[in-house]
Design a protein around this motif. Structure first.
Motif, PDB file in Angstrom:
ATOM      1  N   MET A   1       0.836  -1.178   0.000  1.00 47.60           N
ATOM      2  CA  MET A   1       0.000   0.000   0.000  1.00 47.60           C
ATOM      3  C   MET A   1       0.879   1.238   0.000  1.00 47.60           C
ATOM      4  N   LEU A   2       0.580   2.181  -0.839  1.00 46.20           N
ATOM      5  CA  LEU A   2       1.304   3.446  -0.870  1.00 46.20           C
ATOM      6  C   LEU A   2       0.779   4.354   0.227  1.00 46.20           C
ATOM      7  N   ARG A   3       1.624   5.161   0.776  1.00 46.53           N
ATOM      8  CA  ARG A   3       1.220   6.110   1.812  1.00 46.53           C
ATOM      9  C   ARG A   3       1.736   7.491   1.448  1.00 46.53           C
ATOM     10  N   CYS A   4       0.960   8.496   1.757  1.00 41.80           N
ATOM     11  CA  CYS A   4       1.422   9.867   1.566  1.00 41.80           C
ATOM     12  C   CYS A   4       2.464  10.152   2.634  1.00 41.80           C
ATOM     13  N   GLY A   5       3.590  10.728   2.223  1.00 44.26           N
ATOM     14  CA  GLY A   5       4.697  10.931   3.135  1.00 44.26           C
ATOM     15  C   GLY A   5       4.469  11.992   4.181  1.00 44.26           C
ATOM     16  N   ARG A   6       3.634  12.964   3.933  1.00 44.89           N
ATOM     17  CA  ARG A   6       3.421  14.048   4.882  1.00 44.89           C
ATOM     18  C   ARG A   6       1.925  14.253   5.075  1.00 44.89           C
ATOM     19  N   PRO A   7       1.512  14.703   6.259  1.00 41.47           N
ATOM     20  CA  PRO A   7       0.083  14.963   6.478  1.00 41.47           C
ATOM     21  C   PRO A   7      -0.339  16.232   5.740  1.00 41.47           C
ATOM     22  N   LYS A   8      -0.901  16.075   4.580  1.00 42.26           N
ATOM     23  CA  LYS A   8      -1.235  17.218   3.728  1.00 42.26           C
ATOM     24  C   LYS A   8      -2.731  17.330   3.462  1.00 42.26           C
ATOM     25  N   ARG A   9      -3.515  16.421   3.989  1.00 38.92           N
ATOM     26  CA  ARG A   9      -4.934  16.358   3.665  1.00 38.92           C
ATOM     27  C   ARG A   9      -5.675  17.660   3.981  1.00 38.92           C
ATOM     28  N   ASP A  10      -5.263  18.376   5.018  1.00 38.38           N
ATOM     29  CA  ASP A  10      -5.961  19.592   5.441  1.00 38.38           C
ATOM     30  C   ASP A  10      -5.436  20.862   4.783  1.00 38.38           C
ATOM     31  N   THR A  11      -4.651  20.726   3.721  1.00 38.05           N
ATOM     32  CA  THR A  11      -4.135  21.888   2.992  1.00 38.05           C
ATOM     33  C   THR A  11      -4.910  22.061   1.684  1.00 38.05           C
ATOM     34  N   GLU A  12      -4.710  23.192   1.032  1.00 40.79           N
ATOM     35  CA  GLU A  12      -5.322  23.397  -0.299  1.00 40.79           C
ATOM     36  C   GLU A  12      -4.831  22.326  -1.273  1.00 40.79           C
ATOM     37  N   TRP A  13      -3.540  22.006  -1.191  1.00 37.95           N
ATOM     38  CA  TRP A  13      -2.983  20.953  -2.039  1.00 37.95           C
ATOM     39  C   TRP A  13      -3.685  19.630  -1.754  1.00 37.95           C
ATOM     40  N   GLY A  14      -3.863  19.304  -0.486  1.00 35.28           N
ATOM     41  CA  GLY A  14      -4.531  18.070  -0.108  1.00 35.28           C
ATOM     42  C   GLY A  14      -5.952  17.991  -0.621  1.00 35.28           C
ATOM     43  N   LYS A  15      -6.664  19.113  -0.559  1.00 34.05           N
ATOM     44  CA  LYS A  15      -8.026  19.129  -1.087  1.00 34.05           C
ATOM     45  C   LYS A  15      -8.021  18.837  -2.578  1.00 34.05           C
ATOM     46  N   LYS A  16      -7.109  19.491  -3.288  1.00 37.19           N
ATOM     47  CA  LYS A  16      -7.053  19.318  -4.746  1.00 37.19           C
ATOM     48  C   LYS A  16      -6.636  17.897  -5.140  1.00 37.19           C
ATOM     49  N   VAL A  17      -5.537  17.426  -4.586  1.00 38.41           N
ATOM     50  CA  VAL A  17      -4.941  16.156  -5.031  1.00 38.41           C
ATOM     51  C   VAL A  17      -5.514  14.949  -4.295  1.00 38.41           C
ATOM     52  N   LEU A  18      -5.650  15.037  -2.980  1.00 37.01           N
ATOM     53  CA  LEU A  18      -6.059  13.880  -2.188  1.00 37.01           C
ATOM     54  C   LEU A  18      -7.571  13.713  -2.070  1.00 37.01           C
ATOM     55  N   ILE A  19      -8.290  14.820  -2.011  1.00 39.19           N
ATOM     56  CA  ILE A  19      -9.747  14.730  -1.858  1.00 39.19           C
ATOM     57  C   ILE A  19     -10.460  14.807  -3.205  1.00 39.19           C
ATOM     58  N   ASP A  20     -10.110  15.833  -4.013  1.00 36.11           N
ATOM     59  CA  ASP A  20     -10.765  15.986  -5.322  1.00 36.11           C
ATOM     60  C   ASP A  20     -10.136  15.098  -6.397  1.00 36.11           C
ATOM     61  N   ARG A  21      -8.990  14.469  -6.077  1.00 38.05           N
ATOM     62  CA  ARG A  21      -8.301  13.534  -6.972  1.00 38.05           C
ATOM     63  C   ARG A  21      -7.900  14.190  -8.301  1.00 38.05           C
ATOM     64  N   GLU A  22      -7.440  15.426  -8.237  1.00 36.46           N
ATOM     65  CA  GLU A  22      -6.999  16.158  -9.421  1.00 36.46           C
ATOM     66  C   GLU A  22      -5.479  16.207  -9.473  1.00 36.46           C
ATOM     67  N   VAL A  23      -4.944  16.248 -10.677  1.00 35.50           N
ATOM     68  CA  VAL A  23      -3.507  16.432 -10.878  1.00 35.50           C
ATOM     69  C   VAL A  23      -3.164  17.882 -10.542  1.00 35.50           C
ATOM     70  N   ASN A  24      -2.030  18.070  -9.893  1.00 32.96           N
ATOM     71  CA  ASN A  24      -1.513  19.413  -9.649  1.00 32.96           C
ATOM     72  C   ASN A  24      -0.273  19.602 -10.511  1.00 32.96           C
ATOM     73  N   ARG A  25      -0.327  20.603 -11.392  1.00 30.48           N
ATOM     74  CA  ARG A  25       0.829  20.949 -12.225  1.00 30.48           C
ATOM     75  C   ARG A  25       1.116  22.421 -12.004  1.00 30.48           C
ATOM     76  N   GLY A  26       2.361  22.724 -11.693  1.00 29.62           N
ATOM     77  CA  GLY A  26       2.718  24.120 -11.456  1.00 29.62           C
ATOM     78  C   GLY A  26       4.126  24.411 -11.919  1.00 29.62           C
ATOM     79  N   PHE A  27       4.393  25.712 -12.018  1.00 28.04           N
ATOM     80  CA  PHE A  27       5.734  26.146 -12.414  1.00 28.04           C
ATOM     81  C   PHE A  27       6.026  27.486 -11.761  1.00 28.04           C
ATOM     82  N   GLY A  28       7.183  27.569 -11.149  1.00 32.31           N
ATOM     83  CA  GLY A  28       7.623  28.811 -10.533  1.00 32.31           C
ATOM     84  C   GLY A  28       7.518  28.777  -9.018  1.00 32.31           C
ATOM     85  N   ALA A  29       8.147  29.768  -8.401  1.00 33.11           N
ATOM     86  CA  ALA A  29       8.246  29.810  -6.944  1.00 33.11           C
ATOM     87  C   ALA A  29       6.878  29.830  -6.265  1.00 33.11           C
ATOM     88  N   ALA A  30       5.935  30.581  -6.787  1.00 31.67           N
ATOM     89  CA  ALA A  30       4.611  30.665  -6.154  1.00 31.67           C
ATOM     90  C   ALA A  30       3.923  29.303  -6.132  1.00 31.67           C
TER      91      ALA A  30
END
Length: 97
Positions: A1-30
């Motif tokens: 079983m794969l596990r997420c390395g850090r507790p990220k579920r309660d972040t905006e990233w977690g909502k997008k990737v872990l809850i909404d199951r969307e790919v996150n693609r970004g570029f740049g410092a922001a």
């Protein structure tokens, strides 16, 4: 079983990737700052492009594949390939509970 390395579920990233199951693609410092709490380390290594792909089986996220690199930004084609890799991993019996 794969596990997420850090507790990220309660972040905006977690909502997008872990809850909404969307790919996150970004570029740049922001985008790196938005996705990672350790953004200073990542940016310090010269990594500017991020691609996070959820590995989904039966609607549940088993884990993520996280790609980082300097330049260039990840292309749409690379996103599609990464999604195929995620789907192939989800099909592996040894990654399931």
């Amino acid at each position: 079983m794969l596990r997420c390395g850090r507790p990220k579920r309660d972040t905006e990233w977690g909502k997008k990737v872990l809850i909404d199951r969307e790919v996150n693609r970004g570029f740049g410092a922001a985008d790196i700052r938005w996705a990672f709490s350790d953004h200073e380390t990542i940016l310090g290594l010269g990594l500017n492009a991020v691609l996070n792909v959820p590995i989904v089986l039966n609607g549940s996220v088993l884990g993520t594949i996280n790609y980082l690199r300097g330049d260039p930004a990840f292309s749409s084609r690379e996103v599609e390939i990464a999604k195929q890799v995620g789907a192939a991993l989800a099909d592996r019996n040894d990654l399931r509970d």
